[in-house]
Design an enzyme around this catalytic site. Sequence first.
Site, PDB file in Angstrom:
ATOM      1  N   SER A  37      93.744  25.821  40.869  1.00 29.20           N
ATOM      2  CA  SER A  37      92.916  27.039  40.889  1.00 29.20           C
ATOM      3  C   SER A  37      91.688  26.893  41.769  1.00 29.20           C
ATOM      4  O   SER A  37      91.289  25.791  42.169  1.00 29.20           O
ATOM      5  CB  SER A  37      92.471  27.429  39.473  1.00 29.20           C
ATOM      6  OG  SER A  37      91.239  26.826  39.147  1.00 29.20           O
ATOM      7  N   ILE A  38      91.051  28.047  41.991  1.00 29.95           N
ATOM      8  CA  ILE A  38      89.806  28.128  42.770  1.00 29.95           C
ATOM      9  C   ILE A  38      88.687  27.332  42.108  1.00 29.95           C
ATOM     10  O   ILE A  38      87.715  26.937  42.761  1.00 29.95           O
ATOM     11  CB  ILE A  38      89.405  29.612  42.943  1.00 29.95           C
ATOM     12  CG1 ILE A  38      88.290  29.776  43.980  1.00 29.95           C
ATOM     13  CG2 ILE A  38      89.001  30.246  41.600  1.00 29.95           C
ATOM     14  CD1 ILE A  38      88.081  31.197  44.463  1.00 29.95           C
ATOM     15  N   LYS A  39      88.834  27.063  40.810  1.00 30.62           N
ATOM     16  CA  LYS A  39      87.772  26.407  40.054  1.00 30.62           C
ATOM     17  C   LYS A  39      87.601  24.941  40.411  1.00 30.62           C
ATOM     18  O   LYS A  39      86.578  24.343  40.058  1.00 30.62           O
ATOM     19  CB  LYS A  39      88.025  26.572  38.564  1.00 30.62           C
ATOM     20  CG  LYS A  39      87.990  28.006  38.128  1.00 30.62           C
ATOM     21  CD  LYS A  39      86.659  28.633  38.459  1.00 30.62           C
ATOM     22  CE  LYS A  39      86.489  29.960  37.797  1.00 30.62           C
ATOM     23  NZ  LYS A  39      85.106  30.365  37.732  1.00 30.62           N
ATOM     24  N   ASP A  40      88.574  24.341  41.082  1.00 30.56           N
ATOM     25  CA  ASP A  40      88.374  22.955  41.547  1.00 30.56           C
ATOM     26  C   ASP A  40      87.140  22.874  42.433  1.00 30.56           C
ATOM     27  O   ASP A  40      86.401  21.896  42.414  1.00 30.56           O
ATOM     28  CB  ASP A  40      89.580  22.480  42.370  1.00 30.56           C
ATOM     29  CG  ASP A  40      90.836  22.298  41.536  1.00 30.56           C
ATOM     30  OD1 ASP A  40      90.777  22.498  40.310  1.00 30.56           O
ATOM     31  OD2 ASP A  40      91.886  21.963  42.122  1.00 30.56           O
ATOM     32  N   ALA A  43      83.986  22.969  40.215  1.00 27.99           N
ATOM     33  CA  ALA A  43      83.883  21.767  39.370  1.00 27.99           C
ATOM     34  C   ALA A  43      83.281  20.620  40.180  1.00 27.99           C
ATOM     35  O   ALA A  43      82.332  19.957  39.750  1.00 27.99           O
ATOM     36  CB  ALA A  43      85.261  21.389  38.838  1.00 27.99           C
TER      37      ALA A  43
END
Length: 316
Positions: A37-40, A43
Amino acid sequence: MVSVLDTIGGTPLLPLTRVAGGLDVRVKCEHMNPGGSIKDRIAQAIVDDAERRGVLRSGMTLVEATAGNTGVGLALVAAVRGYRLCCVMPEKMSLDKRAALAALGAEVIITANAPPSSPQSFRAVAARLAAERGWFCTDQFANPANVRVHEEVTAAEILTQTGGRVGAFVVGAGTGGTITGVGRRLKAALPNVRILLADPEGSALADWVETGRLGVDGSYAVEGIGASEPPANLDRSVIDGAVRVSDADSFAMARRLIQEEGLLVGGSAGTNVAAALRVAAQGGLDGPVVTVLPDGWDRYRTTPWMRAWATEPSGS
Ligand code: PMP
């Protein structure tokens, strides 16, 4: 040292072919990040920033209120950098996400589906745990490192990949990091670009974008986007308007992306693309419509919308 974290970002921007019907809509394939996901991106950026500021030291515990994807991204960073991770999730999130986080070694705490202002909400519980136990709350909803990485990195990739021509950027908001960060940078570079919020029907954000007043807080099944209150990282001043998308249209579009484009995405990608196609169809833009495929389908296999496909004829 080279690690899996060096494979975050640099995702392809692909034109849609079969579902776009001749319209110029391009999708940033964030589901191809190593954590899916884009959340890597955020993070890694949030941990880098906290280490640089000296508030996070090896061996500490990270705690985050997450719909799942930020948790997976943080789990990758925690594994490589030597942190422990606790994820606090609202109960509406899929079992696949809970199972993935537990398999990654995170402690998972489930809370009620309460609004952010409630002490029972996933965000309030994460903040309380951080205060009580001395954990570092990554705080994606308010941490400026979230917006910054999209402004400095994601937006720069889009500008390079489009040769600096973008007519509109259309995307949903969970924390608001993507639309605020990318929107700000695109507006600074391209005076005519339109920045539009793709919002699930039932979210209060579309009304807030258009009028400054929150809409009615309803329920919807798409995960990761929409809210009953705007998070701190969502900057209304970069957004020009909103497009409302029903669950049915979001999931139907996610299915078409999977089956007709081979893009193995989750429900919010369907919301984003359905909204992007409507914006492109209205015309009058100075370049292609760009949107984002935030995460992959593997997170939703047990959800009712995807399970239904096993028993329905294709294309229904
Ligand atoms: N789609 C999904 C599936 C997500 O998990 C998120 C983040 N919660 C988003 C979209 C929205 O991204 P942002 O937090 O940058 O607004």
